[in-house]
Design an enzyme around this catalytic site. Structure first.
Site, short mmCIF file in Angstrom:
data_model
loop_
_atom_site.label_atom_id
_atom_site.label_comp_id
_atom_site.label_asym_id
_atom_site.label_seq_id
_atom_site.Cartn_x
_atom_site.Cartn_y
_atom_site.Cartn_z
N ARG A 102 70.49 1.11 33.61
CA ARG A 102 70.98 0.76 32.26
C ARG A 102 70.26 -0.51 31.86
NH1 ARG A 102 77.00 0.45 29.75
NH2 ARG A 102 76.52 2.67 29.67
N HIS A 129 71.33 7.39 25.00
CA HIS A 129 72.43 7.42 25.98
C HIS A 129 72.67 8.88 26.39
CE1 HIS A 129 75.64 6.07 28.33
NE2 HIS A 129 76.48 5.60 27.43
N GLN A 132 75.97 10.11 28.30
CA GLN A 132 77.17 10.15 27.45
C GLN A 132 77.19 11.42 26.61
OE1 GLN A 132 79.86 7.85 27.21
NE2 GLN A 132 80.69 9.63 26.14
N ASP A 219 80.81 5.18 16.75
CA ASP A 219 80.52 4.22 17.83
C ASP A 219 80.56 2.83 17.20
OD1 ASP A 219 79.77 3.11 20.27
OD2 ASP A 219 77.66 3.67 20.09
N CYS A 260 82.44 7.30 22.46
CA CYS A 260 81.93 7.09 23.81
C CYS A 260 82.66 5.98 24.54
CB CYS A 260 80.43 6.79 23.76
SG CYS A 260 80.01 5.26 22.92
N ARG A 288 82.29 12.20 32.03
CA ARG A 288 81.11 11.47 32.50
C ARG A 288 80.93 11.71 34.01
NH1 ARG A 288 79.22 6.99 29.76
NH2 ARG A 288 77.57 7.07 31.33
N1 NVA Z 1 76.17 1.91 21.34
C1 NVA Z 1 76.90 1.27 22.40
C2 NVA Z 1 77.31 2.26 23.42
C3 NVA Z 1 78.11 1.71 24.57
C4 NVA Z 1 78.46 2.73 25.61
C5 NVA Z 1 76.06 0.17 23.02
O1 NVA Z 1 74.86 0.40 23.24
O2 NVA Z 1 76.58 -0.91 23.27
N1 CP Z 2 80.44 4.94 27.29
C1 CP Z 2 79.87 4.13 28.20
O1 CP Z 2 78.70 4.26 28.55
O2 CP Z 2 80.71 3.20 28.70
P1 CP Z 2 80.31 1.95 29.61
O3 CP Z 2 79.51 1.01 28.74
O4 CP Z 2 81.63 1.37 30.02
O5 CP Z 2 79.50 2.42 30.78
#
Ligand code: NVA
Ligand code: CP
Length: 307
Positions: A102, A129, A132, A219, A260, A288
């Site tokens: 990540r 992502h 997800q 989101d 998500c 997930r």
């Molecule tokens: N769009 C959000 C998703 C988090 C799971 C982010 O990138 O922070």
């Molecule tokens: N939805 C998601 O990816 O959650 P986290 O940021 O908690 O991993």
């Protein structure tokens, strides 16, 4: 399938196979059937951003498959002090069987895959992502029975979720309408590829996107990395881009809402609608675990699952 860097690398058949494996592994877990398919394998999990779901579901998923998860914070790796990704990839490939990462730049994930010799899984970048969206598609199959022919809608920032959702929806035979304000639309790479696709529409008007939709996604307005712009973004999004009862009044009467998580209630989704759709949203979070186990077994070559 050698890596999961982005959903556009998958064929429709590979996507449907992954989903099928996800359902199968979920059923086996509920029935108490053991699935030690990854005994002796180690997954490195590199995190440069925060996570609750991704970290815990990958860690628990590896354990349930009989393998070992290894959490690696970028702050503790030499990578955080400037060791090149290319070298990190070559070193970690000597110890690990797969890596989930990540991070911010999609190019870092691609570099890991290019220079390593083990499968790489994208656990979220600024651009995509995929894990997800696989869980989202699995949840929709459970609730609606099928993906083909459904209308999905995404309301809000054209971020990593929006980008991956467009790819996942169209690959699975659903259509998707995205409503985002000017300046916050999905990535040009996605728009260049999918504008003109009969199943894709882009608008600034959430009511247009949500009309008759079977599934509505939203989101956060400011993703990880956008914190400094949070107030500016709030001013742009707050008047029109909230999933609430009024907006849902134009959707299909049995429409479901997905998020998500983490959610900012009474920002991108009203608190009452979030609670009403919580059963779907938390099933989506649970999925997930199951779909990522499917990704892991397919990538690490478990004979029963790999065709
Ligand atoms: N769009 C959000 C998703 C988090 C799971 C982010 O990138 O922070
Ligand atoms: N939805 C998601 O990816 O959650 P986290 O940021 O908690 O991993």
């Amino acid at each position: 399938m050698n890596h999961l860097l982005k959903l556009s690398d998958l064929t429709k058949e590979e996507l449907l196979t992954l989903l099928e494996t996800g359902h199968d592994l979920k059923k086996k877990l509920k029935e108490g059937i053991e699935t030690p398919y990854l005994k002796g394998k180690t997954l490195g999990m590199i995190f440069q951003k925060s996570s609750t779901r991704t970290r815990v579901s990958f860690e628990v998923g590896m354990s349930q498959l009989g393998g070992n998860p290894l959490y690696l914070s970028v702050n503790d790796l030499q990578m955080g002090r400037g060791e090149p990704i290319e070298d990190t990839a070559r070193v970690l490939s000597r110890y690990l069987d797969a890596i989930m990462i990540r991070t911010y730049d999609q190019s870092d994930v691609e570099l890991l895959a290019e220079h390593g010799t083990i499968p790489i899984i994208n656990g979220l970048t600024d651009l995509y992502h995929p894990c997800q969206v696989l869980a989202d598609l699995m949840t929709i199959q459970e609730v609606k029975g099928e993906l083909e022919g459904l209308k999905l809608a995404f309301v809000g920032d054209g971020n990593n979720m929006a980008n991956s959702l467009i790819v996942g929806a169209l690959l699975s035979g659903a259509s998707i309408s995205v409503a985002s304000p000017t300046g916050y639309q999905p990535d040009p790479v996605i728009l260049d590829t999918y504008s003109g696709h009969p199943g894709f529409t882009l608008t600034e008007n959430p009511y247009e996107a949500v009309k008759d939709a079977d599934v509505i996604f939203t989101d956060v307005w400011a993703s990880m990395g956008d914190e400094a712009e949070a107030e500016e973004r709030k001013a742009v999004f707050q008047d029109l881009y909230q999933v609430n009862a009024e907006l849902l009044s134009v959707a299909h009467p049995r429409a479901m809402v997905q998020h998500c998580l983490p959610a900012h209630k009474d920002e991108e989704v009203s608190a009452d609608i979030f609670e009403k759709h919580a059963p779907y949203i938390f099933e989506e979070a649970e999925n997930r675990l199951h779909i990522q186990k499917a990704v892991l077994v397919h990538l690490m070559g478990v004979p029963a699952y790999v065709s």
